[in-house]
Design a protein around this motif. Structure first.
Motif, short mmCIF file in Angstrom:
data_model
loop_
_atom_site.label_atom_id
_atom_site.label_comp_id
_atom_site.label_asym_id
_atom_site.label_seq_id
_atom_site.Cartn_x
_atom_site.Cartn_y
_atom_site.Cartn_z
N VAL A 95 -5.15 12.44 -23.63
CA VAL A 95 -4.12 11.67 -22.93
C VAL A 95 -4.71 10.36 -22.42
O VAL A 95 -4.08 9.31 -22.49
CB VAL A 95 -3.51 12.48 -21.77
N ALA A 96 -5.95 10.42 -21.94
CA ALA A 96 -6.61 9.19 -21.47
C ALA A 96 -6.72 8.18 -22.59
O ALA A 96 -6.47 6.98 -22.39
CB ALA A 96 -8.00 9.53 -20.93
N PHE A 97 -7.05 8.63 -23.79
CA PHE A 97 -7.16 7.73 -24.94
C PHE A 97 -5.79 7.15 -25.31
O PHE A 97 -5.66 5.96 -25.55
CB PHE A 97 -7.76 8.48 -26.13
N GLY A 98 -4.78 7.99 -25.36
CA GLY A 98 -3.46 7.53 -25.79
C GLY A 98 -2.72 6.72 -24.75
O GLY A 98 -1.90 5.87 -25.09
N ALA A 99 -3.01 6.96 -23.46
CA ALA A 99 -2.28 6.30 -22.38
C ALA A 99 -3.14 5.27 -21.64
O ALA A 99 -2.96 5.05 -20.44
CB ALA A 99 -1.74 7.34 -21.40
N CYS A 100 -4.08 4.67 -22.34
CA CYS A 100 -4.88 3.55 -21.81
C CYS A 100 -5.64 3.91 -20.53
O CYS A 100 -5.76 3.09 -19.62
CB CYS A 100 -3.98 2.34 -21.55
N GLY A 101 -6.13 5.15 -20.45
CA GLY A 101 -6.96 5.53 -19.32
C GLY A 101 -6.28 6.34 -18.24
O GLY A 101 -6.89 6.66 -17.21
N GLU A 102 -5.04 6.76 -18.46
CA GLU A 102 -4.30 7.46 -17.42
C GLU A 102 -4.43 8.98 -17.48
O GLU A 102 -3.74 9.68 -16.74
CB GLU A 102 -2.81 7.09 -17.50
N GLY A 103 -5.30 9.49 -18.34
CA GLY A 103 -5.42 10.93 -18.49
C GLY A 103 -6.44 11.59 -17.58
O GLY A 103 -6.58 12.81 -17.61
N PHE A 104 -7.16 10.80 -16.77
CA PHE A 104 -8.09 11.39 -15.81
C PHE A 104 -7.30 11.79 -14.57
O PHE A 104 -7.45 11.24 -13.49
CB PHE A 104 -9.19 10.38 -15.46
N HIS A 105 -6.45 12.78 -14.76
CA HIS A 105 -5.36 12.99 -13.81
C HIS A 105 -5.75 13.83 -12.60
O HIS A 105 -5.15 13.69 -11.54
CB HIS A 105 -4.16 13.59 -14.53
N ASN A 106 -6.73 14.71 -12.77
CA ASN A 106 -7.20 15.45 -11.60
C ASN A 106 -7.87 14.50 -10.62
O ASN A 106 -7.67 14.59 -9.41
CB ASN A 106 -8.16 16.56 -12.03
N TYR A 107 -8.65 13.59 -11.16
CA TYR A 107 -9.27 12.56 -10.32
C TYR A 107 -8.20 11.70 -9.65
O TYR A 107 -8.28 11.42 -8.45
CB TYR A 107 -10.19 11.68 -11.16
N HIS A 108 -7.21 11.29 -10.42
CA HIS A 108 -6.20 10.38 -9.88
C HIS A 108 -5.40 11.01 -8.76
O HIS A 108 -5.11 10.36 -7.75
CB HIS A 108 -5.26 9.92 -11.00
N HIS A 109 -5.02 12.27 -8.90
CA HIS A 109 -4.25 12.91 -7.83
C HIS A 109 -5.15 13.25 -6.63
O HIS A 109 -4.64 13.41 -5.52
CB HIS A 109 -3.55 14.16 -8.35
N THR A 110 -6.45 13.34 -6.85
CA THR A 110 -7.37 13.55 -5.75
C THR A 110 -7.66 12.26 -5.01
O THR A 110 -7.72 12.23 -3.77
CB THR A 110 -8.70 14.14 -6.27
#
Length: 338
Positions: free
Chosen positions: A267-282
């Motif tokens: 997802v990170a690759f396909g969505a320009c870096g937005e797949g690091f989602h556990n980090y982002h919600h933390t």
């Protein structure tokens, strides 16, 4: 590779996470911090109301996208390159614009960059910045509850596209109205786009992607429309939606194992870096949405480039010490070294 930004452009956040008052002291805004006091209403859920206009529109869009796939072999190489450019440009209007800049205020952007990001956002056609940021703040504040617009606990299909095909849960509307959106209302660029959103979408999402290949290198209108406009738009939509669906269901949780969002490299690759989602919600206030800089993160590279050009400043970044303490305290033990 780690991102490189001038020292003056980055604000490193040293406070310990998970304390809204501490975050508020540093950020002013807390509407993207999970509200643990929220409780879903008891009793039966309200009936699901299908929005047939959206069902028909999305069905026609994806049928058109499939036709665009068939046409790809007959299109020129220039049309392929142009379609890819439009895909990444429109994606940045969501990732660097509506998401990291306007939803989370993770960095500051000067007027030329804000104008560019609003144009890119109109090309993405995923609601105007004001509505996108409002719904995204609600998503963070009430993640995986009835007040979450794309509540992943309702299944993959709902969190991916189904939430757009039905009326919002009453709690989503109620909680959205209670958010402090004064920063968005004070941004003249955001409100200008909201006022002229329909014509801006018509121009940026459909007319320009079609006319450029037709006019400049003689591509057929059929190929230009179905590939550069329809297929490109549908592909960007689905890659964005994977952040709501796949990145909330599949992957590891190195920072907080108590929440659903996951680290998903595809997802990170396909969505320009937005797949690091556990980090982002933390750490929703980190401008990079990841601790690994430019790695599989085109959006961070873009923002850093804008910092280098002087168009972006005040990028908020969580310190390594805070990240380490958090993953040791609440992570699932799957953390990898950057």
């Amino acid at each position: 590779m780690t991102s490189r930004v001038t020292q003056a452009s980055v604000t490193t956040i040293q406070q310990k996470p998970l304390a809204p008052k501490e975050v508020a002291a540093d950020r002013v805004m807390t509407d993207d911090i999970f509200d643990e006091s929220y409780r879903e209403k008891e009793g039966p859920k309200p009936p699901m109301k299908i929005v047939w206009r959206n069902v028909i529109a999305m069905s026609l869009l994806h049928i058109g996208a499939l036709y665009g796939l068939i046409l790809i072999p007959s299109a020129s190489f220039s049309t392929w390159v142009w379609s890819m450019f439009c895909s990444y440009f429109s994606a940045l209007g969501v990732t660097a614009g509506a998401h990291r800049l306007w939803s989370h205020r993770a960095y500051k952007a000067k007027l030329p960059l804000r104008i560019l990001l609003v144009l890119a956002n109109s090309m993405s056609f995923q609601n105007d910045v004001y509505e996108w940021a409002r719904d995204h703040r609600v998503h963070h504040k009430y993640s995986e509850t009835d007040a979450d617009p794309h509540n992943a606990s309702r299944g993959f299909f709902f969190s991916h596209i189904g939430w757009l095909l039905v009326r919002k849960h009453p709690d989503v509307i109620e909680k959205g109205r209670k958010l402090d959106l004064s920063d968005l209302k004070a941004d003249k660029i955001v409100m200008f786009q909201r006022r002229f959103y329909k014509p801006s979408v018509l121009l940026m999402c459909f007319i320009m992607p079609t006319v450029v290949p037709w006019y400049f290198w003689g591509e057929s209108l059929k190929n230009a429309f179905y590939i550069s406009s329809i297929l490109r738009y549908a592909s960007t939509l689905n890659l964005t939606w994977l952040v709501n669906s796949a990145a909330h269901m599949y992957g590891n949780r190195p920072y907080d194992k108590s929440i659903n969002p996951r680290e998903n490299l595809l997802v990170a690759f396909g969505a320009c870096g937005e797949g690091f989602h556990n980090y982002h919600h933390t750490f929703p206030y980190d401008y990079s949405t990841s601790e690994f800089g430019w790695q599989i993160n085109l959006t961070t590279f873009f923002i850093d480039s804008m910092c280098f050009l002087g168009l972006a400043t005040s990028c908020r970044k969580v310190s390594k010490e805070v990240i380490l303490a958090r993953r040791l305290r609440t992570g699932d033990g799957s953390h990898r070294s950057g």
